[in-house]
Design a protein around this motif. Structure first.
Motif, PDB file in Angstrom:
ATOM      1  N   MET A   1      79.741  27.049  37.610  1.00  0.00           N
ATOM      2  CA  MET A   1      78.360  26.621  37.428  1.00  0.00           C
ATOM      3  C   MET A   1      77.510  27.784  36.929  1.00  0.00           C
ATOM      4  O   MET A   1      77.691  28.931  37.346  1.00  0.00           O
ATOM      5  N   ARG A   2      76.575  27.456  36.050  1.00  0.00           N
ATOM      6  CA  ARG A   2      75.616  28.457  35.599  1.00  0.00           C
ATOM      7  C   ARG A   2      74.362  28.399  36.470  1.00  0.00           C
ATOM      8  O   ARG A   2      73.894  27.318  36.812  1.00  0.00           O
ATOM      9  N   HIS A   3      73.839  29.547  36.799  1.00  0.00           N
ATOM     10  CA  HIS A   3      72.651  29.648  37.637  1.00  0.00           C
ATOM     11  C   HIS A   3      71.676  30.595  36.967  1.00  0.00           C
ATOM     12  O   HIS A   3      72.067  31.666  36.476  1.00  0.00           O
ATOM     13  N   ALA A   4      70.395  30.222  36.922  1.00  0.00           N
ATOM     14  CA  ALA A   4      69.395  31.000  36.192  1.00  0.00           C
ATOM     15  C   ALA A   4      69.248  32.414  36.717  1.00  0.00           C
ATOM     16  O   ALA A   4      68.898  33.337  35.966  1.00  0.00           O
ATOM     17  N   GLU A   5      69.507  32.634  38.010  1.00  0.00           N
ATOM     18  CA  GLU A   5      69.351  33.956  38.592  1.00  0.00           C
ATOM     19  C   GLU A   5      70.671  34.606  38.981  1.00  0.00           C
ATOM     20  O   GLU A   5      70.808  35.822  38.915  1.00  0.00           O
ATOM     21  N   ARG A   6      71.649  33.818  39.369  1.00  0.00           N
ATOM     22  CA  ARG A   6      72.918  34.351  39.872  1.00  0.00           C
ATOM     23  C   ARG A   6      74.015  34.394  38.814  1.00  0.00           C
ATOM     24  O   ARG A   6      75.089  34.941  39.061  1.00  0.00           O
ATOM     25  N   GLY A   7      73.759  33.803  37.643  1.00  0.00           N
ATOM     26  CA  GLY A   7      74.777  33.773  36.612  1.00  0.00           C
ATOM     27  C   GLY A   7      75.883  32.792  36.963  1.00  0.00           C
ATOM     28  O   GLY A   7      75.680  31.847  37.730  1.00  0.00           O
ATOM     29  N   PRO A   8      77.105  32.981  36.417  1.00  0.00           N
ATOM     30  CA  PRO A   8      78.221  32.088  36.753  1.00  0.00           C
ATOM     31  C   PRO A   8      78.476  32.094  38.256  1.00  0.00           C
ATOM     32  O   PRO A   8      78.615  33.159  38.870  1.00  0.00           O
ATOM     33  N   THR A   9      78.520  30.919  38.840  1.00  0.00           N
ATOM     34  CA  THR A   9      78.566  30.775  40.297  1.00  0.00           C
ATOM     35  C   THR A   9      79.649  29.795  40.698  1.00  0.00           C
ATOM     36  O   THR A   9      79.894  28.802  40.017  1.00  0.00           O
ATOM     37  N   ASP A  10      80.305  30.076  41.819  1.00  0.00           N
ATOM     38  CA  ASP A  10      81.360  29.190  42.316  1.00  0.00           C
ATOM     39  C   ASP A  10      80.800  27.827  42.701  1.00  0.00           C
ATOM     40  O   ASP A  10      79.682  27.725  43.229  1.00  0.00           O
ATOM     41  N   LEU A  11      81.603  26.796  42.448  1.00  0.00           N
ATOM     42  CA  LEU A  11      81.262  25.426  42.830  1.00  0.00           C
ATOM     43  C   LEU A  11      82.197  24.976  43.935  1.00  0.00           C
ATOM     44  O   LEU A  11      83.422  24.979  43.769  1.00  0.00           O
ATOM     45  N   VAL A  12      81.652  24.602  45.081  1.00  0.00           N
ATOM     46  CA  VAL A  12      82.435  24.074  46.194  1.00  0.00           C
ATOM     47  C   VAL A  12      82.520  22.562  46.028  1.00  0.00           C
ATOM     48  O   VAL A  12      81.489  21.894  45.921  1.00  0.00           O
ATOM     49  N   CYS A  13      83.738  22.019  45.998  1.00  0.00           N
ATOM     50  CA  CYS A  13      83.956  20.614  45.628  1.00  0.00           C
ATOM     51  C   CYS A  13      84.362  19.748  46.809  1.00  0.00           C
ATOM     52  O   CYS A  13      85.103  20.182  47.692  1.00  0.00           O
ATOM     53  N   TYR A  14      83.898  18.499  46.775  1.00  0.00           N
ATOM     54  CA  TYR A  14      84.190  17.506  47.803  1.00  0.00           C
ATOM     55  C   TYR A  14      84.469  16.165  47.133  1.00  0.00           C
ATOM     56  O   TYR A  14      84.145  15.955  45.969  1.00  0.00           O
ATOM     57  N   PHE A  15      85.057  15.231  47.899  1.00  0.00           N
ATOM     58  CA  PHE A  15      85.232  13.879  47.404  1.00  0.00           C
ATOM     59  C   PHE A  15      85.074  12.874  48.542  1.00  0.00           C
ATOM     60  O   PHE A  15      85.208  13.219  49.722  1.00  0.00           O
ATOM     61  N   LEU A  16      84.779  11.650  48.173  1.00  0.00           N
ATOM     62  CA  LEU A  16      84.659  10.561  49.143  1.00  0.00           C
ATOM     63  C   LEU A  16      85.275   9.326  48.505  1.00  0.00           C
ATOM     64  O   LEU A  16      84.801   8.844  47.468  1.00  0.00           O
ATOM     65  N   GLU A  17      86.342   8.783  49.118  1.00  0.00           N
ATOM     66  CA  GLU A  17      87.010   7.601  48.607  1.00  0.00           C
ATOM     67  C   GLU A  17      86.548   6.342  49.330  1.00  0.00           C
ATOM     68  O   GLU A  17      86.222   6.384  50.523  1.00  0.00           O
ATOM     69  N   LYS A  18      86.580   5.242  48.613  1.00  0.00           N
ATOM     70  CA  LYS A  18      86.287   3.943  49.228  1.00  0.00           C
ATOM     71  C   LYS A  18      87.419   3.574  50.173  1.00  0.00           C
ATOM     72  O   LYS A  18      88.584   3.710  49.833  1.00  0.00           O
TER      73      LYS A  18
END
Length: 208
Positions: free
Chosen positions: A190-207
């Motif tokens: 992820m790009r961040h205006a102040e932090r630059g390239p930033t880690d993305l923590v991912c989740y999911f939810l199934e039906k």
């Protein structure tokens, strides 16, 4: 919380796999999703409404959300808007092309949060931005839970995926409260205006 299509995140997003809406069916679908489970599951102090497009009377309330620097940085990684200028107008035009819910405080009639949906060839986005003084009241959790549940019950949606900037642990807590399961980390996704390239923590939810 934030989610990116193709690694860019102009607005906070969680994504869902769902049947895409046509322009002709968008309004009727939006209205139907406010009935039944949604109407009956909101906290007592707020209600959901669907705006197609953004209503003029809500403009000041919505601008108050997107002019808050902490909100825009934490949710979308971009700087807040200083005025209702041309750039801000483009964002509102983007909203006009989406199914959009406002979370309204009953006692004041004020929009305290914005939930926006975006369809992209079967992959849809769900995002929320909350006014600073409306946080920690359960509004975001209850509103998102109502929309997610209604999509599972009334559409072909089978899976939600969501994520947040690694530093934004409050958004991670919200996703977990909604039942999302931790999946992993996309490094520098992820790009961040102040932090630059930033880690993305991912989740999911199934039906179920």
């Amino acid at each position: 919380f934030a989610f990116a299509f193709g690694g860019a995140a102009p607005i906070t997003r969680a994504a869902i796999f769902a049947a895409p809406l046509t322009e002709a069916s968008r309004e009727s679908a939006c209205v139907s999703r406010l009935s039944g489970p949604v109407a009956g599951s909101m906290p007592r102090d707020v209600r959901l409404k669907c705006d197609l497009p953004l209503l003029e009377k809500d403009a000041e309330d919505v601008f108050a959300i997107f002019s808050d620097e902490q909100t825009t940085l934490d949710c979308g990684g971009y700087h807040a808007f200083d005025a209702m200028d041309e750039e801000y107008g483009r964002l509102m035009q983007k909203f006009a092309g989406q199914t959009r819910y406002s979370v309204v405080e009953k006692k004041t009639g004020r929009v305290v949060a914005v939930i926006s949906m975006m369809d992209a060839g079967g992959l849809s986005g769900l995002g929320i931005e909350v006014a600073p003084d409306a946080r920690r009241k359960g509004y975001a959790r209850e509103a998102l839970a109502a929309v997610v549940r209604t999509y599972f019950e009334q559409t072909d949606t089978v899976l939600f995926t969501g994520g947040h900037y690694a530093y934004n642990t409050a958004s991670g807590a919200l996703l977990k409260q909604l039942g999302f399961v931790y999946e992993g980390v996309e490094h520098k996704a992820m790009r961040h205006a102040e932090r630059g390239p930033t880690d993305l923590v991912c989740y999911f939810l199934e039906k179920e």
